[in-house]
Design a protein around this motif. Structure first.
Motif, PDB file in Angstrom:
ATOM      1  N   CYS A  89       1.081  -0.768  -0.334  1.00 51.41           N
ATOM      2  CA  CYS A  89      -0.523  -0.352   0.373  1.00 51.41           C
ATOM      3  C   CYS A  89       1.053   1.476  -0.229  1.00 51.41           C
ATOM      4  CB  CYS A  89      -0.798   0.469   1.213  1.00 51.41           C
ATOM      5  SG  CYS A  89      -2.107   1.598   1.294  1.00 51.41           S
ATOM      6  N   THR A  90       0.542   2.037  -0.688  1.00 52.23           N
ATOM      7  CA  THR A  90       1.792   3.482  -1.352  1.00 52.23           C
ATOM      8  C   THR A  90       0.831   4.792  -1.383  1.00 52.23           C
ATOM      9  OG1 THR A  90       3.012   1.609  -2.472  1.00 52.23           O
ATOM     10  CG2 THR A  90       3.823   4.191  -2.359  1.00 52.23           C
ATOM     11  N   HIS A  91       0.565   5.498  -0.243  1.00 53.32           N
ATOM     12  CA  HIS A  91      -0.266   6.382  -0.571  1.00 53.32           C
ATOM     13  C   HIS A  91      -2.009   5.854  -0.603  1.00 53.32           C
ATOM     14  CE1 HIS A  91       3.463   8.680  -0.763  1.00 53.32           C
ATOM     15  NE2 HIS A  91       4.363   8.207  -1.552  1.00 53.32           N
ATOM     16  N   GLY A  92      -2.468   4.991  -0.264  1.00 52.50           N
ATOM     17  CA  GLY A  92      -3.723   4.697  -0.413  1.00 52.50           C
ATOM     18  C   GLY A  92      -3.794   4.205  -1.316  1.00 52.50           C
ATOM     19  N   SER A  93      -2.846   3.602  -2.256  1.00 52.79           N
ATOM     20  CA  SER A  93      -3.077   2.585  -2.629  1.00 52.79           C
ATOM     21  C   SER A  93      -2.663   1.564  -3.398  1.00 52.79           C
ATOM     22  CB  SER A  93      -2.164   3.256  -4.493  1.00 52.79           C
ATOM     23  OG  SER A  93      -3.545   4.885  -5.363  1.00 52.79           O
ATOM     24  N   PHE A  94      -3.010   0.391  -3.269  1.00 50.76           N
ATOM     25  CA  PHE A  94      -2.730  -1.349  -3.350  1.00 50.76           C
ATOM     26  C   PHE A  94      -2.056  -1.902  -4.683  1.00 50.76           C
ATOM     27  CE2 PHE A  94      -5.581   0.133  -0.461  1.00 50.76           C
ATOM     28  CZ  PHE A  94      -5.496  -1.031   1.239  1.00 50.76           C
ATOM     29  N   TRP A  95      -1.305  -1.673  -5.014  1.00 48.83           N
ATOM     30  CA  TRP A  95      -0.429  -2.745  -5.647  1.00 48.83           C
ATOM     31  C   TRP A  95       0.026  -4.232  -5.588  1.00 48.83           C
ATOM     32  CZ3 TRP A  95       0.424   0.748 -10.198  1.00 48.83           C
ATOM     33  CH2 TRP A  95      -0.101   2.510  -9.604  1.00 48.83           C
ATOM     34  N   LEU A  96       0.063  -4.996  -6.791  1.00 51.93           N
ATOM     35  CA  LEU A  96      -0.316  -6.211  -6.473  1.00 51.93           C
ATOM     36  C   LEU A  96       1.396  -6.288  -7.594  1.00 51.93           C
ATOM     37  CD1 LEU A  96      -0.762  -8.841  -6.334  1.00 51.93           C
ATOM     38  CD2 LEU A  96      -1.784  -9.181  -8.585  1.00 51.93           C
ATOM     39  N   GLU A  97       2.187  -6.944  -6.983  1.00 49.84           N
ATOM     40  CA  GLU A  97       3.950  -7.108  -7.651  1.00 49.84           C
ATOM     41  C   GLU A  97       3.823  -8.938  -7.984  1.00 49.84           C
ATOM     42  OE1 GLU A  97       6.784  -5.093  -5.536  1.00 49.84           O
ATOM     43  OE2 GLU A  97       5.739  -2.898  -6.084  1.00 49.84           O
ATOM     44  N   ASP A  98       4.298  -9.048  -9.063  1.00 43.20           N
ATOM     45  CA  ASP A  98       5.224 -10.742  -9.333  1.00 43.20           C
ATOM     46  C   ASP A  98       6.338 -10.406  -8.322  1.00 43.20           C
ATOM     47  OD1 ASP A  98       4.524 -13.165 -10.669  1.00 43.20           O
ATOM     48  OD2 ASP A  98       5.909 -12.661 -11.178  1.00 43.20           O
ATOM     49  N   ASN A  99       6.808 -12.349  -8.085  1.00 45.87           N
ATOM     50  CA  ASN A  99       7.942 -11.568  -7.373  1.00 45.87           C
ATOM     51  C   ASN A  99       8.725 -13.268  -8.381  1.00 45.87           C
ATOM     52  OD1 ASN A  99       9.785 -11.966  -5.627  1.00 45.87           O
ATOM     53  ND2 ASN A  99       9.455 -13.340  -4.455  1.00 45.87           N
ATOM     54  N   ASP A 100       8.189 -13.049  -9.699  1.00 43.32           N
ATOM     55  CA  ASP A 100       9.608 -13.692 -10.531  1.00 43.32           C
ATOM     56  C   ASP A 100       8.642 -15.248 -10.301  1.00 43.32           C
ATOM     57  OD1 ASP A 100      10.829 -11.604 -11.752  1.00 43.32           O
ATOM     58  OD2 ASP A 100      12.381 -11.691 -10.534  1.00 43.32           O
ATOM     59  N   SER A 101       7.400 -15.518 -10.477  1.00 43.11           N
ATOM     60  CA  SER A 101       6.924 -16.967  -9.858  1.00 43.11           C
ATOM     61  C   SER A 101       7.599 -17.343 -10.687  1.00 43.11           C
ATOM     62  CB  SER A 101       5.860 -16.861  -9.456  1.00 43.11           C
ATOM     63  OG  SER A 101       4.777 -15.605 -10.511  1.00 43.11           O
ATOM     64  N   LYS A 102       7.223 -18.801 -10.839  1.00 44.34           N
ATOM     65  CA  LYS A 102       7.422 -19.813 -12.712  1.00 44.34           C
ATOM     66  C   LYS A 102       5.643 -19.816 -13.258  1.00 44.34           C
ATOM     67  CE  LYS A 102       7.791 -24.929 -13.361  1.00 44.34           C
ATOM     68  NZ  LYS A 102       9.264 -24.310 -14.107  1.00 44.34           N
ATOM     69  N   PHE A 103       4.790 -19.929 -12.584  1.00 44.71           N
ATOM     70  CA  PHE A 103       3.728 -19.670 -13.476  1.00 44.71           C
ATOM     71  C   PHE A 103       3.169 -18.160 -13.475  1.00 44.71           C
ATOM     72  CE2 PHE A 103       3.867 -24.192 -12.486  1.00 44.71           C
ATOM     73  CZ  PHE A 103       4.356 -24.943 -13.564  1.00 44.71           C
ATOM     74  N   GLY A 104       2.985 -17.251 -12.878  1.00 48.07           N
ATOM     75  CA  GLY A 104       2.584 -16.061 -13.464  1.00 48.07           C
ATOM     76  C   GLY A 104       2.064 -15.933 -12.294  1.00 48.07           C
ATOM     77  N   THR A 105       1.508 -14.429 -12.224  1.00 47.75           N
ATOM     78  CA  THR A 105       0.481 -13.484 -11.308  1.00 47.75           C
ATOM     79  C   THR A 105       0.153 -12.868 -12.542  1.00 47.75           C
ATOM     80  OG1 THR A 105       2.156 -13.506  -8.779  1.00 47.75           O
ATOM     81  CG2 THR A 105      -0.045 -12.104  -9.523  1.00 47.75           C
ATOM     82  N   LEU A 106      -1.420 -13.006 -12.322  1.00 45.07           N
ATOM     83  CA  LEU A 106      -2.566 -12.513 -13.598  1.00 45.07           C
ATOM     84  C   LEU A 106      -3.271 -11.759 -12.895  1.00 45.07           C
ATOM     85  CD1 LEU A 106      -2.883 -16.250 -15.452  1.00 45.07           C
ATOM     86  CD2 LEU A 106      -0.959 -14.233 -14.951  1.00 45.07           C
TER      87      LEU A 106
END
Length: 444
Positions: free
Chosen positions: A322-339
């Motif tokens: 959470c940054t300045h009231g906004s929520f951000w989703l980040e992928d951690n170089d996962s094998k099958f990805g974040t979608l």
């Protein structure tokens, strides 16, 4: 030698007309560069971002088109063309007002969703309430984003409604009624008798305090990490199997949660498990995670805040901050990805690139200005290889003298004679040691 020899030089009248005439607005056409990558294995609509052998093709799209896949072969067809049999429609590119839009290949609820790849999005994906995100083959829905200082989680699941406390007249009528848990008679304003399920007869009524105590002992809503983080799941009656309501409404029409939960420190996020079948209904519930002093980690490892015991999940798969009231989703170089599922058609911004996954195929789309000639342009322009580019340059230098061009290109042909190109195996990861085809290899 004059470098401008033969060039067109405007006259004074032409220069005066160019200065006095208003500028003409010309609509700039665009093209889309498409790079398709298809995984050889077909397993739970997954794509292995760590695979080395992928079936890759390049296209340049100049008009509206539809993308289909036959096996591992990706093709681009005209927008009005009928889809061949035994092909899977992937997506549709629509050209409108000089821009390109990405949408489903087939309209309707039955069409497969388009998933935007988070790992290729710079800075991550900004979450909004209602977003559906997919980690491996596991899905979550963002039910609530709490950023205001006084916000608290809303434990809404299936809109199970509320149960009403009895009024004063009903309370008098329940003086001789037994509670099915404590077996004591009577209903009071502090501890009313309620009917939370579909049971009838002598087991119809139960004290609100008794029911809360019974539910809290089975949910184990202990806040071990601090901040008011916990996992909530709906509880059902052991007799009639009906789910208990989420809220209780008292005589003053004030609504309070049926289950007493810890106080959650904002900012927080509420994620709902989206199960794949009825056999996993026991795991369905809400993850309430406070982001006041930490970054939310999702994965298979023990250090994860939301732990997912699935072979398609990496140890530290993704993170939410959470940054300045906004929520951000980040992928951690996962094998099958974040979608993240696309909820509406996506505009391709000029010089902007997005990656979209449909099953085992990922399409990287980049909008570019169309600097080609204004003539009859093909729907798809193939990307030339190095030999074609060298031959085209050589033809321009020699003025179309094919005799000289053939002589100049001969050494290159002799140098390349007998050398076979190193083409990746089409089998790819399918040629690895035999294992269960119904489940993917465990992510790392």
């Amino acid at each position: 030698e004059d470098p401008y020899q033969g060039a067109f030089l405007p006259s004074c009248s032409d220069l005066l007309a160019m200065e006095t005439s208003p500028p003409r607005h010309t609509e700039q056409a665009h093209a889309v560069q498409v790079v398709s990558s298809t995984w050889a294995r077909d397993s739970h609509d997954l794509f292995d971002f760590e695979a080395h052998h992928l079936h890759t093709k390049n296209f340049t799209v100049l008009k509206s088109t539809v993308c289909v896949r036959n096996g591992t072969d990706v093709q681009m067809l005209e927008a009005q063309a009928s889809l061949p049999q035994c092909t899977d429609p992937l997506l549709r590119l629509i050209q409108k007002d000089g821009n390109f839009w990405v949408e489903k290949a087939v309209q309707g609820n039955s069409s497969k969703k388009l998933w935007r790849v988070v790992r290729t999005t710079q800075g991550g994906h900004q979450l909004a309430e209602g977003d559906v995100m997919k980690l491996g083959r596991f899905k979550f829905k963002v039910r609530q984003l709490g950023s205001s200082p006084n916000a608290q989680p809303e434990l809404r699941l299936d809109d199970s409604g509320a149960v009403y406390c009895p009024n004063a007249q009903k309370t008098v009528e329940l003086e001789k009624t037994l509670c099915r848990i404590c077996l004591l008679e009577g209903s009071t304003k502090e501890d009313p008798l309620i009917t939370p399920c579909q049971c009838k007869g002598t087991i119809e009524y139960v004290h609100l305090g008794c029911l809360r105590h019974w539910i809290s002992g089975r949910l184990s809503l202990s806040d071990s990490s601090g901040g008011g983080s916990y996992f909530y799941r709906p509880m059902a009656c052991e007799l009639c199997k009906a789910f208990y309501p989420t809220y209780v409404v008292n005589e003053d029409d004030a609504k309070t949660p049926l289950v007493e939960v810890p106080h959650t420190r904002p900012p927080f996020i509420v994620l709902e498990n989206l199960v794949r079948d009825s056999q996993q209904h026991a795991t369905r519930g809400l993850h309430v995670i406070s982001l006041a002093d930490k970054v939310l980690k999702l994965g298979r490892g023990h250090e994860s805040d939301v732990r997912i015991a699935d072979v398609s999940i990496s140890r530290c798969h993704a993170m939410i901050r959470c940054t300045h009231g906004s929520f951000w989703l980040e992928d951690n170089d996962s094998k099958f990805g974040t979608l993240v599922a696309m909820k509406k058609p996506q505009l391709l911004e000029l010089d902007g690139s997005i990656s979209i996954q449909m099953g085992r195929t990922v399409l990287c789309l980049t909008a570019k200005p169309d600097h080609g000639s204004i003539g009859a342009t093909p729907l798809l322009a193939a990307i030339p290889d190095d030999n074609d580019s060298r031959a085209a340059r050589l033809s321009l230098l020699t003025g179309g003298n094919s005799r000289f061009a053939a002589k100049s290109s001969a050494p290159d042909a002799e140098a390349e004679e007998g050398i076979a190109p190193q083409v990746p195996s089409a089998a790819g990861d399918a040629a690895q040691p035999a294992e269960d085809e119904g489940a993917p290899r465990q992510a790392h």
